[in-house]
Design a protein around this motif. Sequence first.
Motif, PDB file in Angstrom:
ATOM      1  N   PHE A 131       0.828  -1.198   0.000  1.00  0.00           N
ATOM      2  CA  PHE A 131       0.000   0.000   0.000  1.00  0.00           C
ATOM      3  C   PHE A 131       0.866   1.253   0.000  1.00  0.00           C
ATOM      4  O   PHE A 131       1.983   1.233   0.487  1.00  0.00           O
ATOM      5  CB  PHE A 131      -0.856   0.104   1.284  1.00  0.00           C
ATOM      6  N   TYR A 162       0.016   5.413   1.173  1.00  0.00           N
ATOM      7  CA  TYR A 162      -0.905   6.431   1.649  1.00  0.00           C
ATOM      8  C   TYR A 162      -0.219   7.788   1.596  1.00  0.00           C
ATOM      9  O   TYR A 162       0.978   7.908   1.874  1.00  0.00           O
ATOM     10  CB  TYR A 162      -1.355   6.140   3.084  1.00  0.00           C
ATOM     11  N   GLU A 187      -5.543   6.573   0.407  1.00  0.00           N
ATOM     12  CA  GLU A 187      -4.848   5.510  -0.294  1.00  0.00           C
ATOM     13  C   GLU A 187      -4.474   5.971  -1.688  1.00  0.00           C
ATOM     14  O   GLU A 187      -5.332   6.396  -2.464  1.00  0.00           O
ATOM     15  CB  GLU A 187      -5.716   4.251  -0.362  1.00  0.00           C
ATOM     16  N   ARG A 242      -2.280   0.409  -4.365  1.00  0.00           N
ATOM     17  CA  ARG A 242      -2.414  -0.893  -3.723  1.00  0.00           C
ATOM     18  C   ARG A 242      -1.723  -1.909  -4.603  1.00  0.00           C
ATOM     19  O   ARG A 242      -1.945  -1.930  -5.817  1.00  0.00           O
ATOM     20  CB  ARG A 242      -3.886  -1.239  -3.555  1.00  0.00           C
ATOM     21  N   ASP A 272      -7.709  -8.971  -0.008  1.00  0.00           N
ATOM     22  CA  ASP A 272      -8.447  -8.012   0.825  1.00  0.00           C
ATOM     23  C   ASP A 272      -8.225  -8.227   2.315  1.00  0.00           C
ATOM     24  O   ASP A 272      -8.649  -7.390   3.128  1.00  0.00           O
ATOM     25  CB  ASP A 272      -9.950  -8.103   0.517  1.00  0.00           C
ATOM     26  N   ARG A 273      -7.580  -9.328   2.681  1.00  0.00           N
ATOM     27  CA  ARG A 273      -7.250  -9.546   4.105  1.00  0.00           C
ATOM     28  C   ARG A 273      -6.283  -8.472   4.606  1.00  0.00           C
ATOM     29  O   ARG A 273      -6.147  -8.261   5.801  1.00  0.00           O
ATOM     30  CB  ARG A 273      -6.591 -10.922   4.299  1.00  0.00           C
ATOM     31  N   SER A 296      -5.222  -4.606   4.922  1.00  0.00           N
ATOM     32  CA  SER A 296      -5.788  -3.264   4.883  1.00  0.00           C
ATOM     33  C   SER A 296      -4.849  -2.328   5.644  1.00  0.00           C
ATOM     34  O   SER A 296      -4.002  -2.781   6.424  1.00  0.00           O
ATOM     35  CB  SER A 296      -7.190  -3.232   5.503  1.00  0.00           C
ATOM     36  N   ARG A 307      -4.330   2.112   7.041  1.00  0.00           N
ATOM     37  CA  ARG A 307      -4.857   3.457   7.139  1.00  0.00           C
ATOM     38  C   ARG A 307      -3.747   4.387   7.619  1.00  0.00           C
ATOM     39  O   ARG A 307      -2.750   3.942   8.184  1.00  0.00           O
ATOM     40  CB  ARG A 307      -6.047   3.529   8.095  1.00  0.00           C
ATOM     41  N   ASN A 322      -3.027  -3.745   8.777  1.00  0.00           N
ATOM     42  CA  ASN A 322      -3.789  -4.820   9.395  1.00  0.00           C
ATOM     43  C   ASN A 322      -3.854  -6.016   8.462  1.00  0.00           C
ATOM     44  O   ASN A 322      -4.071  -5.851   7.256  1.00  0.00           O
ATOM     45  CB  ASN A 322      -5.213  -4.356   9.716  1.00  0.00           C
TER      46      ASN A 322
END
Lengths: 114, 113
Positions: B47, B49, B54, B57, B62-63, B65, B67, B77
């Motif tokens: 990722f 940010y 965001e 990716r 999708d597990r 994530s 922020r 996470n």
Amino acid sequence: EDQVTQSPEALRLQEGESSSLNCSYTVSGLRGLFWYRQDPGKGPEFLFTLYSAGEEKEKERLKATLTKKESFLHITAPKPEDSATYLCAVQRQNYGGSQGNLIFGKGTKLSVKP
Amino acid sequence: DAGVTQSPTHLIKTRGQHVTLRCSPISGHKSVSWYQQVLGQGPQFIFQYYEKEERGRGNFPDRFSARQFPNYSSELNVNALLLGDSALYLCASSLTGGAGELFFGEGSRLTVL
């Protein structure tokens, strides 16, 4: 497909024996090429950024060069403390919304014996 | 000046559990990126940010994530851990979300049993 290939996978040198590491890349628009040094269990340490063919940068015993298809990391008269894995990475132009992410090669593990 | 700091440095989890990794960027840097490094491989982008949004990716399920908070720190996470998630998770910070040098932390070593 964008790709970064480093060779050799491993290199053993005697102290003072100069050599070069190779990084060849295939990328749809190169924004920059980066070299990092990584010690075991540690995060990569930034060494150089090269932006255009013909550019060269030096730091102590290391010199990085860039052509349109590859980059070389030259190590002059290496010392045992230069032993590490050297990673090459490319940053692409206008890759969607993320212009900052890097594509890394697998690295070259350098061992310098006294 | 403090570099990129990550916590925890090491952790052991079992399959199916959840993990949260934390990162504080270099002061003044507004972008944080996460990378996964499996033993013997180069880091892989997860990722990015920038200014709490965001920006990119990588090819991860999708597990995974993440922020970014108002102070520019970040969390990664991972849910429903698999054995294959065992790796060194690296956080990198940069001044902006665009081109430029990325500076890495020492990483969080995750082992999934």
